[in-house]
Design an enzyme around this catalytic site. Sequence first.
Site, PDB file in Angstrom:
ATOM      1  N   PHE A  20       9.673  12.956  20.317  1.00  0.00           N
ATOM      2  CA  PHE A  20       8.353  11.895  19.558  1.00  0.00           C
ATOM      3  C   PHE A  20       7.470  12.372  20.161  1.00  0.00           C
ATOM      4  O   PHE A  20       7.656  12.116  21.590  1.00  0.00           O
ATOM      5  CB  PHE A  20       8.850  10.209  19.413  1.00  0.00           C
ATOM      6  N   HIS A  38      15.627   0.975  18.886  1.00  0.00           N
ATOM      7  CA  HIS A  38      14.582   1.466  20.057  1.00  0.00           C
ATOM      8  C   HIS A  38      16.175   1.870  21.070  1.00  0.00           C
ATOM      9  O   HIS A  38      17.002   0.380  21.316  1.00  0.00           O
ATOM     10  CB  HIS A  38      13.500   1.039  20.666  1.00  0.00           C
ATOM     11  N   LYS A  96      19.988 -19.716  -8.872  1.00  0.00           N
ATOM     12  CA  LYS A  96      21.239 -20.122  -8.303  1.00  0.00           C
ATOM     13  C   LYS A  96      21.474 -18.932  -7.808  1.00  0.00           C
ATOM     14  O   LYS A  96      21.336 -17.680  -8.566  1.00  0.00           O
ATOM     15  CB  LYS A  96      22.431 -20.413  -9.490  1.00  0.00           C
ATOM     16  N   THR A 118      20.588 -24.846 -12.623  1.00  0.00           N
ATOM     17  CA  THR A 118      21.523 -23.262 -11.797  1.00  0.00           C
ATOM     18  C   THR A 118      22.700 -24.051 -11.727  1.00  0.00           C
ATOM     19  O   THR A 118      23.329 -22.785 -12.242  1.00  0.00           O
ATOM     20  CB  THR A 118      20.401 -23.539 -10.724  1.00  0.00           C
ATOM     21  N   ARG A 130      15.875  12.132  22.134  1.00  0.00           N
ATOM     22  CA  ARG A 130      16.070  11.057  21.967  1.00  0.00           C
ATOM     23  C   ARG A 130      17.014  11.022  21.812  1.00  0.00           C
ATOM     24  O   ARG A 130      17.533  11.664  20.740  1.00  0.00           O
ATOM     25  CB  ARG A 130      14.982  10.163  22.004  1.00  0.00           C
TER      26      ARG A 130
END
Lengths: 301, 301, 301, 301
Positions: free
Chosen positions: B162, B250, B12, B57, B179
């Site tokens: 980067f 981003h 469940k 369940t 950044r």
Amino acid sequence: MSIVLGSNRYGKAENRIVRIYRDTPRHEIHDVSVSTALHGDFAAAHLVGDQLHVLPTNTQKQTAYSFAKEKGLLSIESYGIDLATHFVDHIEPVAGARIEIEEFAWERVVVDGAEHNHTWMRRGQKTRTAAISVEGTGPAQQVWVVGGLKDQVILKSTGSEFAGFMQDPYTLLQPTNDRVMATSLTAGWRFMTTDVDWEAIYAGIKQILMTQFALVHSLALQQTLYRMGEAVLEAYPLIAEIRLSAPNKHHFLYDLSPFNVANNDEVYHAADRPYGLIQATITHDDASDAGPAWDSYAGLV
Amino acid sequence: MSIVLGSNRYGKAENRIVRIYRDTPRHEIHDVSVSTALHGDFAAAHLVGDQLHVLPTNTQKQTAYSFAKEKGLLSIESYGIDLATHFVDHIEPVAGARIEIEEFAWERVVVDGAEHNHTWMRRGQKTRTAAISVEGTGPAQQVWVVGGLKDQVILKSTGSEFAGFMQDPYTLLQPTNDRVMATSLTAGWRFMTTDVDWEAIYAGIKQILMTQFALVHSLALQQTLYRMGEAVLEAYPLIAEIRLSAPNKHHFLYDLSPFNVANNDEVYHAADRPYGLIQATITHDDASDAGPAWDSYAGLV
Amino acid sequence: MSIVLGSNRYGKAENRIVRIYRDTPRHEIHDVSVSTALHGDFAAAHLVGDQLHVLPTNTQKQTAYSFAKEKGLLSIESYGIDLATHFVDHIEPVAGARIEIEEFAWERVVVDGAEHNHTWMRRGQKTRTAAISVEGTGPAQQVWVVGGLKDQVILKSTGSEFAGFMQDPYTLLQPTNDRVMATSLTAGWRFMTTDVDWEAIYAGIKQILMTQFALVHSLALQQTLYRMGEAVLEAYPLIAEIRLSAPNKHHFLYDLSPFNVANNDEVYHAADRPYGLIQATITHDDASDAGPAWDSYAGLV
Amino acid sequence: MSIVLGSNRYGKAENRIVRIYRDTPRHEIHDVSVSTALHGDFAAAHLVGDQLHVLPTNTQKQTAYSFAKEKGLLSIESYGIDLATHFVDHIEPVAGARIEIEEFAWERVVVDGAEHNHTWMRRGQKTRTAAISVEGTGPAQQVWVVGGLKDQVILKSTGSEFAGFMQDPYTLLQPTNDRVMATSLTAGWRFMTTDVDWEAIYAGIKQILMTQFALVHSLALQQTLYRMGEAVLEAYPLIAEIRLSAPNKHHFLYDLSPFNVANNDEVYHAADRPYGLIQATITHDDASDAGPAWDSYAGLV
């Protein structure tokens, strides 16, 4: 009987602008979703596809991003007023503009007991909102500002009753004198003026709403909401009205008696749907006309 | 070549259990979503529809709610172990059980400077998670516990580069030495033991992750993640391994030059899709076997 | 005991590529979300932030878009193989690649009884999926392809029972010999070869799954799923195995007896949570090794 | 200046009712989400927490489920009228009621070329909607019905331009004479009467909307929307007005020129946010007063 164009507007919805203030090592962040809508003399675009008067939605987007630097993006209400008046004042065919803004809150990461200068955690699904409507130019120009918050999930584990209600043949509900009460609050408050310390009043209203939710012994969600709104209007006479929309997020006491387990208001099932939904306006009796203040566009507010 | 039943499990999912502790006026709240999965001798249900060995369940659900009272629901790891071992130890056909739990955080409303006793605000979309796998009975019983968090959105507005990356004919990206770096962190850490102060270690790991994210000058999200994981393992030798999954959310610097507006890393567009996605495991080299620890069932962890 | 980097991968997730074929007035549309993941010699990026071997995720994105034209985007399985082998064959540090694809279905708008050439309606929340894993280069290169569908919501209003199940002290459920059975099916089937008519086999498998769901008199969702999978493997010996994940979307008969209204299996409440969740693999007993075929990356499959 | 209670309403939102018609072996299914809202003399509940006039939202729920059998649930407009008038006519303090309904479409599974009697697949994310407002009792009673659909995603791969638009200093957009145009249409149409063949008119309006979207050579989304609405009003004089809200789901032509790959309107990026958003009303010039017809409650319509 002929067919005519009725009210219409267009714009760019959900521009995801992030503005960093980095003038000192302690940066500031403002993270928003901005929607712009214009109305005015745009019938030709609808009727014959003539775009001569249509300022592209792409242009509205460019303006929204550029204004985050040109005008700054500190208080969303103020930024929204700048953006809306720009469109109305400088774009000839525009008769009115509406700006809707959602602001996502961040809190600073704490490192060795001190708030970090440029690192944040996103704070909750709750967002602060603003809706600005500007109509007309020159002395006749009118501005409506609605501040607000949405999706503020709050819960109290006692201090809430629901009893003495109406009965009809479909009424099965049992009264209760102690229940869990929870909601995901959406609130909007309309200002009578734009001469406002936006940050202070937002913090103040939010605190009042939370405090009243905590302190009022609730006989009904309706009553709690009314007290919350009333307290805001008492504290801030410059608020014309406040509108509250509150889903009653049901928490059902779980029946453990088949297992010989006592459940003294301790174990609940939190249900998804259906949910109660209470909506109420609390207002000053001489509040100015709401005009287009509540005419939602992109659903951000 | 014949057709056979392979691995299978059932249970469940997403039981939305809220447990209030109200022994004193200062209540405590634990708000969770619990999924249970059982595997074992259930071939007859699949092959011929015979349910004789199938614990419904619905029964798993009842047990999960009842255990919130019977066993308590303080640390989700501990509750999950209780629930999993119950199914394995007491339900004959069950060879193994997996419990996945998401816990939603609440913080107390502050009224007149003091935390309120029984009123809370939901805190963030971030959730704490736990996954417990139990296999076998008696002395051969094995227990795997994975703690974690998910959807912890974090951002730093500087201190991230980067550059120096590989080039191929499809490479257009320009290097950057400053950044915005943001992610929505999902982390899971596997314990070598169940003799753990679950609350203390959760708080400790979360603080380490946030601190490292803030302090590491990032040359790549990969490097930041490694340092975050390494610091956790250095601090907690009882963690066998930590797995991190981090979308690179981003934030693109918005080009305002067409409007003669300078954008000194101040105005960004927060993009939805696509996003980078970095996944890494940091591990002790002599970590015990992971077994079924990471075999996700309902996607809660 | 030292701390080491374990398995890791990175890529660009959820590239939203739309490919229009417009060589004739009758256009074709392929609308996909593509995720790429690479693994290999990337330890330096993690350990010291050196990107020299890192093909940017932006480059992976550019390649995915360009390949939609260069290689074409007709069958997602074929496009995914092209993309994965490109990364493995041409990017030196890459040891293996995984491509996950979701395809959104469109159907043509019908105008005056004829399908329109270039106008479509989006068809359902159900999506077709593919996951391609490629490991190694040259003669040792291995390719795994998993086709699939997800979120296919299906319901039958009769022909489903659930009775004769196990009882324990927490079992309250009553057996039923006629219920509504509904699920939101997710299925993945692994191919033994890449020499496949991808379109024909997708249509064939989908039809078999729907037909079996309709025709099998269900004694349990487990049994229905097994028959669905078995029928697929019987029809397509080139399928090594099929994995099915099926939430049991409960429809509870609504009790109208307090209102003296008969409810002969006519009015149901469709519950959100919790839900049952059944997962099963049906396999050829001599199926080839699954390798990384099921190692989900971005959750698209 | 005093503080007063303004407009308010309350009800039960998103009751998930499934109604099966099983009088013959060929079953029928109606799968809806129903929200009820009442307004009237409920000031005491707000001001002093007195529930004496408050019909519990639980009772509204019970009634909604029971009416699915008592009154039937064939056309959602008709069911909604029955439910709204019940509350207004039989619950003393109720001055007006609003019912909002979303209907989820199912299509029959086809087995061996024939539609199956009791097995369906859910059809799309698009839903049919209805909003019914009833005010007052006896001869003064007024009823407003708005039918509609929402989230109908449609796309055309050619036959759409956007050029000749206004320029200002923030305008960077280039005109185009061939683009992909896509939207997720939400439409609502207000009836002048309740003497309507609801099923026929829903099918008819939907077909007109799709046909016009396909056939109109678009100079702007505004123009396309106007033609769509105009065509509906021309075909159905009993429609007072139609309101359309259409996000412009941008598909950006992907620049493959850096890779020397030609992209002749073949490869696009489907963007999430921001999106254009066009809203327009097309109306008969002598349309009756809209009253509360468009006063959205739970956001289902």
